[in-house]
Design a protein around this motif. Sequence first.
Motif, mmCIF file in Angstrom:
data_model
loop_
_atom_site.group_PDB
_atom_site.id
_atom_site.type_symbol
_atom_site.label_atom_id
_atom_site.label_comp_id
_atom_site.label_asym_id
_atom_site.label_seq_id
_atom_site.Cartn_x
_atom_site.Cartn_y
_atom_site.Cartn_z
ATOM 1 N N ASN A 1 0.771 -1.088 0.082
ATOM 2 C CA ASN A 1 -0.092 0.074 -0.016
ATOM 3 C C ASN A 1 0.889 1.189 -0.005
ATOM 4 N N VAL A 2 1.787 1.554 0.724
ATOM 5 C CA VAL A 2 2.672 2.600 1.030
ATOM 6 C C VAL A 2 3.651 2.666 -0.196
ATOM 7 N N LYS A 3 3.871 1.488 -0.960
ATOM 8 C CA LYS A 3 4.836 1.747 -2.268
ATOM 9 C C LYS A 3 3.981 2.556 -3.270
ATOM 10 N N LYS A 4 2.716 2.787 -3.145
ATOM 11 C CA LYS A 4 2.099 3.668 -4.038
ATOM 12 C C LYS A 4 2.156 4.777 -4.073
ATOM 13 N N GLN A 5 2.727 5.558 -3.114
ATOM 14 C CA GLN A 5 2.788 6.914 -2.567
ATOM 15 C C GLN A 5 3.706 7.519 -3.588
ATOM 16 N N PRO A 6 4.762 7.292 -3.995
ATOM 17 C CA PRO A 6 5.702 6.093 -4.043
ATOM 18 C C PRO A 6 6.774 6.426 -2.945
ATOM 19 N N PHE A 7 6.995 5.389 -2.311
ATOM 20 C CA PHE A 7 8.223 5.378 -1.534
ATOM 21 C C PHE A 7 9.173 4.395 -2.150
ATOM 22 N N LYS A 8 10.455 4.943 -2.432
ATOM 23 C CA LYS A 8 11.567 3.830 -2.998
ATOM 24 C C LYS A 8 12.167 3.119 -1.883
ATOM 25 N N HIS A 9 12.292 3.539 -0.833
ATOM 26 C CA HIS A 9 12.985 2.722 0.171
ATOM 27 C C HIS A 9 11.932 2.625 1.441
ATOM 28 N N ILE A 10 11.658 1.208 1.911
ATOM 29 C CA ILE A 10 10.838 1.166 3.033
ATOM 30 C C ILE A 10 11.901 0.264 3.999
ATOM 31 N N PHE A 11 11.685 0.617 5.277
ATOM 32 C CA PHE A 11 12.620 -0.020 6.254
ATOM 33 C C PHE A 11 11.571 -0.131 7.505
ATOM 34 N N LEU A 12 11.876 -1.390 7.731
ATOM 35 C CA LEU A 12 11.134 -2.225 8.972
ATOM 36 C C LEU A 12 12.119 -2.085 10.156
ATOM 37 N N LEU A 13 12.045 -1.490 11.249
ATOM 38 C CA LEU A 13 12.589 -1.461 12.573
ATOM 39 C C LEU A 13 12.186 -2.641 13.658
ATOM 40 N N LEU B 1 9.949 -10.714 3.162
ATOM 41 C CA LEU B 1 9.395 -9.268 3.602
ATOM 42 C C LEU B 1 9.879 -8.270 2.431
ATOM 43 N N ASP B 2 8.702 -7.588 1.915
ATOM 44 C CA ASP B 2 8.816 -6.734 0.874
ATOM 45 C C ASP B 2 9.550 -5.299 1.148
ATOM 46 N N ALA B 3 10.324 -5.159 2.109
ATOM 47 C CA ALA B 3 10.962 -3.973 2.846
ATOM 48 C C ALA B 3 12.423 -4.666 3.293
ATOM 49 N N SER B 4 13.224 -3.663 3.462
ATOM 50 C CA SER B 4 14.360 -3.867 4.169
ATOM 51 C C SER B 4 14.320 -3.860 5.475
ATOM 52 N N PHE B 5 14.658 -5.125 6.153
ATOM 53 C CA PHE B 5 14.545 -5.152 7.730
ATOM 54 C C PHE B 5 15.700 -4.762 8.417
ATOM 55 N N VAL B 6 15.848 -4.112 9.396
ATOM 56 C CA VAL B 6 16.767 -3.617 10.205
ATOM 57 C C VAL B 6 16.520 -4.046 11.615
ATOM 58 N N TRP B 7 17.235 -5.127 12.147
ATOM 59 C CA TRP B 7 17.014 -5.735 13.391
ATOM 60 C C TRP B 7 18.224 -4.692 14.491
ATOM 61 N N ILE B 8 17.627 -4.445 15.625
ATOM 62 C CA ILE B 8 18.298 -3.612 16.529
ATOM 63 C C ILE B 8 18.401 -4.263 18.036
#
Length: 150
Positions: free
Chosen positions: A86-98, A111-118
Motif C-alpha cells: 500500500n505505501v509503495k503506491k505513494q511512491p516510497f522507494k525505500h521502506i525500512f522495518l525496525l 518481507l517486501d521491505a528492508s529489515f533492520v534488527w536492533i
Amino acid sequence: MRWQKSDVDKYVSAKEYIDTLIIPLIDFQMDQDLENNAFQNEVLTILSNELEKELTGRIMLAPSYYYIKTFDKDQEIVRLNHWVENVKKQPFKHIFLLSFDPAWKKSEQALDASFVWIPKIQSGDIGSKEMQHTIREQVKQIGELIRSYW
C-alpha cells in the motif's frame, strides 16, 4: 515527517523528495513480561522519532505496526507485506522495518521491505545520559545504513 496532519500536509506538497518510509515493528503481549514490553515499545518509539529528526526532509515515519509475538509469523508477513504494498503506491522507494525482535530476521527474505534488527536495550532509565547516548549511537548507525541505500 511523522504520521500527523501537519507533516502529512507537508509531505503531500513535497513527496517527490521524501522517498523513504520507516515502519517500527512492535510486539504486544499482555500475558508476558509487561514492564519489559512497555519499555521496549518506549525505546523503539524514541529511537524512531530520533531517526526521523536525523533524516528530516527525506523520510516519513509511519505509525508503528503492532503484532502479537506468539501469532503465526507467516500470517504477520502477509499482513505486513500488504502494508508495504500500500505505501509503495505513494511512491516510497525505500521502506525500512525496525524491530528489536530477532524472529523477523529469520523471515527477512519474505518481507517486501528492508529489515533492520536492533539489539534490545534490556532495561534502564529512559531519561538517563547513558540511555540517551545508547539511543543516539543506534540512531547514528541506522541513519548511516539508510543513507547507504540512497
